[in-house]
Write a protein that holds these residues in place. Sequence first.
Motif, mmCIF file in Angstrom:
data_model
loop_
_atom_site.group_PDB
_atom_site.id
_atom_site.type_symbol
_atom_site.label_atom_id
_atom_site.label_comp_id
_atom_site.label_asym_id
_atom_site.label_seq_id
_atom_site.Cartn_x
_atom_site.Cartn_y
_atom_site.Cartn_z
ATOM 1 N N ILE A 1 22.995 8.862 5.103
ATOM 2 C CA ILE A 1 22.846 7.699 4.216
ATOM 3 C C ILE A 1 22.644 8.155 2.774
ATOM 4 O O ILE A 1 23.235 7.590 1.842
ATOM 5 C CB ILE A 1 21.689 6.797 4.692
ATOM 6 C CG1 ILE A 1 22.110 6.081 5.975
ATOM 7 C CG2 ILE A 1 21.288 5.796 3.609
ATOM 8 C CD1 ILE A 1 21.000 5.296 6.661
ATOM 9 N N GLY A 2 21.833 9.193 2.572
ATOM 10 C CA GLY A 2 21.635 9.727 1.216
ATOM 11 C C GLY A 2 22.939 10.223 0.615
ATOM 12 O O GLY A 2 23.239 9.962 -0.558
ATOM 13 N N GLU A 3 23.736 10.906 1.421
ATOM 14 C CA GLU A 3 25.034 11.415 0.952
ATOM 15 C C GLU A 3 25.987 10.262 0.616
ATOM 16 O O GLU A 3 26.693 10.291 -0.393
ATOM 17 C CB GLU A 3 25.671 12.315 2.015
ATOM 18 C CG GLU A 3 24.953 13.641 2.203
ATOM 19 C CD GLU A 3 25.489 14.428 3.407
ATOM 20 O OE1 GLU A 3 26.420 13.921 4.085
ATOM 21 O OE2 GLU A 3 24.981 15.534 3.664
ATOM 22 N N ALA B 1 29.985 0.513 8.833
ATOM 23 C CA ALA B 1 29.144 1.344 7.955
ATOM 24 C C ALA B 1 27.655 1.136 8.207
ATOM 25 O O ALA B 1 26.873 2.095 8.196
ATOM 26 C CB ALA B 1 29.470 1.055 6.489
ATOM 27 N N GLU B 2 27.265 -0.106 8.454
ATOM 28 C CA GLU B 2 25.841 -0.393 8.608
ATOM 29 C C GLU B 2 25.249 0.130 9.913
ATOM 30 O O GLU B 2 24.038 0.099 10.110
ATOM 31 C CB GLU B 2 25.590 -1.898 8.457
ATOM 32 C CG GLU B 2 25.833 -2.379 7.033
ATOM 33 C CD GLU B 2 25.574 -3.867 6.840
ATOM 34 O OE1 GLU B 2 24.782 -4.442 7.613
ATOM 35 O OE2 GLU B 2 26.166 -4.452 5.915
ATOM 36 N N TYR C 1 13.521 3.650 8.941
ATOM 37 C CA TYR C 1 14.894 3.228 8.636
ATOM 38 C C TYR C 1 15.388 2.098 9.534
ATOM 39 O O TYR C 1 16.298 1.347 9.160
ATOM 40 C CB TYR C 1 15.854 4.432 8.707
ATOM 41 C CG TYR C 1 16.040 5.133 7.379
ATOM 42 C CD1 TYR C 1 14.953 5.472 6.581
ATOM 43 C CD2 TYR C 1 17.306 5.457 6.908
ATOM 44 C CE1 TYR C 1 15.121 6.101 5.356
ATOM 45 C CE2 TYR C 1 17.486 6.091 5.685
ATOM 46 C CZ TYR C 1 16.386 6.411 4.912
ATOM 47 O OH TYR C 1 16.566 7.026 3.697
ATOM 48 N N GLY C 2 14.808 1.965 10.703
ATOM 49 C CA GLY C 2 15.209 0.885 11.612
ATOM 50 C C GLY C 2 14.397 -0.383 11.424
ATOM 51 O O GLY C 2 14.661 -1.393 12.080
ATOM 52 N N GLU D 1 20.428 -0.368 7.119
ATOM 53 C CA GLU D 1 21.571 -1.272 6.951
ATOM 54 C C GLU D 1 21.743 -1.718 5.501
ATOM 55 O O GLU D 1 22.860 -1.851 5.016
ATOM 56 C CB GLU D 1 21.417 -2.484 7.882
ATOM 57 C CG GLU D 1 21.647 -2.130 9.346
ATOM 58 C CD GLU D 1 21.238 -3.224 10.309
ATOM 59 O OE1 GLU D 1 21.543 -3.088 11.513
ATOM 60 O OE2 GLU D 1 20.598 -4.220 9.873
ATOM 61 N N VAL D 2 20.635 -1.933 4.814
ATOM 62 C CA VAL D 2 20.719 -2.306 3.386
ATOM 63 C C VAL D 2 21.336 -1.155 2.594
ATOM 64 O O VAL D 2 22.237 -1.358 1.774
ATOM 65 C CB VAL D 2 19.329 -2.671 2.809
ATOM 66 C CG1 VAL D 2 19.403 -2.842 1.289
ATOM 67 C CG2 VAL D 2 18.804 -3.950 3.439
#
Length: 199
Positions: free
Chosen positions: A129-131, A120-121, A72-73, A85-86
């Motif tokens: 992030i999924g939620e 947010a990012e 994710y990073g 971040e995307v």
Amino acid sequence: MKRRHLLLLAGMSVLTAPACEPADTGEAEADATEAAAPPPSATTVRSEMLADLGELREKYLRLADAMPESAYGWRPAEGVRSVSEVYMHIAAANFGIVMSVLEVQPPTMADPAWYDFQNAESIADKMTIGEALAASFDYVGEVIQGASDTRLQEAVDLFGRETSVRGALLLVITHCHEHLGQSIAYARMNGVTPPWSEG
């Protein structure tokens, strides 16, 4: 003599017979064109947007789930958004564009941090992030579903240019497609095959 008289009568009957009217080809052509034309679709702009949005939702959630949290990073270069971040950029834009441009109420089911463009990012937790992604797509879907035809046609200001509510919603969907392509490339570069492409 009798034969000659009969031939003369036959010739006169041909001359005096009513002429056949030419066929009305225009009407026949119109009928043929109508018969050949495909039937009109039963879908509407609203149903088409919702179908597209639903497919986007499923792909984002499946891809985000397939990506290991350790990736994710990852980012392809300095100054470019990372994987997380995307994803959060999409969630924040889904919420934010609809809220600000369409001037609708913030979603009650979402954490305000999810639509805070400034921060947010910075959210990097996979589960959160999924939620956020799921809630953002659900929110856009509810707005589309609840918008009347008149509302969809209303003029709004979209980043300094005039468009309709429908145009603003289409931008949200187009934006999601743009970053889905980016997210697919990120996944592939990390050895992850998009789930819908497997097999």
